[in-house]
Motif scaffolding. Structure first.
Motif, mmCIF file in Angstrom:
data_model
loop_
_atom_site.group_PDB
_atom_site.id
_atom_site.type_symbol
_atom_site.label_atom_id
_atom_site.label_comp_id
_atom_site.label_asym_id
_atom_site.label_seq_id
_atom_site.Cartn_x
_atom_site.Cartn_y
_atom_site.Cartn_z
ATOM 1 N N HIS A 52 0.959 -1.101 -0.542
ATOM 2 C CA HIS A 52 0.305 -0.085 -0.329
ATOM 3 C C HIS A 52 1.231 1.341 0.172
ATOM 4 N N ARG A 53 2.333 1.206 0.331
ATOM 5 C CA ARG A 53 2.792 2.228 -0.170
ATOM 6 C C ARG A 53 2.203 3.127 -1.394
ATOM 7 N N ASN A 54 2.303 3.021 -2.100
ATOM 8 C CA ASN A 54 1.724 3.672 -3.439
ATOM 9 C C ASN A 54 0.475 4.742 -3.084
ATOM 10 N N THR A 55 0.003 4.095 -2.247
ATOM 11 C CA THR A 55 -1.601 4.743 -2.308
ATOM 12 C C THR A 55 -1.763 5.365 -0.687
ATOM 13 N N MET A 84 1.371 5.095 7.711
ATOM 14 C CA MET A 84 1.551 3.393 7.978
ATOM 15 C C MET A 84 2.265 2.980 9.290
ATOM 16 N N CYS A 85 3.614 2.935 9.606
ATOM 17 C CA CYS A 85 4.308 2.136 9.439
ATOM 18 C C CYS A 85 4.110 2.691 11.393
ATOM 19 N N PHE A 86 3.672 4.240 11.374
ATOM 20 C CA PHE A 86 3.489 4.663 12.711
ATOM 21 C C PHE A 86 1.833 4.251 13.152
ATOM 22 N N VAL A 87 0.922 3.881 13.020
ATOM 23 C CA VAL A 87 0.039 3.319 13.235
ATOM 24 C C VAL A 87 0.076 1.496 12.983
ATOM 25 N N PHE A 105 11.348 -1.479 8.221
ATOM 26 C CA PHE A 105 10.851 -1.518 6.839
ATOM 27 C C PHE A 105 11.972 -1.385 5.617
ATOM 28 N N TYR A 106 12.498 -0.558 6.232
ATOM 29 C CA TYR A 106 12.961 -0.362 4.799
ATOM 30 C C TYR A 106 14.162 -1.377 4.623
ATOM 31 N N LYS A 107 14.689 -1.870 5.899
ATOM 32 C CA LYS A 107 15.889 -3.316 5.848
ATOM 33 C C LYS A 107 15.747 -4.659 5.190
ATOM 34 N N TRP A 108 13.802 -4.384 5.989
ATOM 35 C CA TRP A 108 13.341 -5.710 5.312
ATOM 36 C C TRP A 108 12.945 -5.753 3.926
ATOM 37 N N CYS A 109 12.628 -4.667 3.196
ATOM 38 C CA CYS A 109 12.736 -4.107 1.687
ATOM 39 C C CYS A 109 14.518 -4.218 0.586
#
Length: 88
Positions: A10-13, A19-22, A30-34
């Motif tokens: 959902h990073r495009n929307t 989203m990370c905060f929620v 998240f970026y390490k996972w990517c």
């Protein structure tokens, strides 16, 4: 991890920061996972190849070998130089 996949899907929307905060995850995680996606894909491919080797030996010995004998057969396999067990 499912939460990371959700953020990626959902990073495009929606904003990644929001989203990370929620979801209660760190953006750096998240970026390490990517960034580790290719390593996870390679590890999965290696695991799949090992499963095929295990199934081959299990079928060859008519479903009679247990995990110890299968591990010994895999260790003695001359076609593969990589270790079977992940433990040191």
């Amino acid at each position: 991890m499912i939460r990371f996949q959700f953020v990626d899907d959902h990073r495009n929307t929606h904003e990644v920061k929001r989203m990370c905060f929620v979801l209660g995850i760190q953006r750096s995680s998240f970026y390490k996972w990517c960034a580790s996606r290719s390593a996870r894909t390679a590890r999965q491919a290696a695991d799949d190849a090992l499963c095929e080797r295990i199934e081959h030996h299990f079928e060859f010995w008519d479903h009679t070998y247990g995990y110890r004998r299968i591990a010994a057969e895999l260790a003695d396999d001359p076609h593969v130089d990589e270790p079977v067990n992940r433990k040191p």
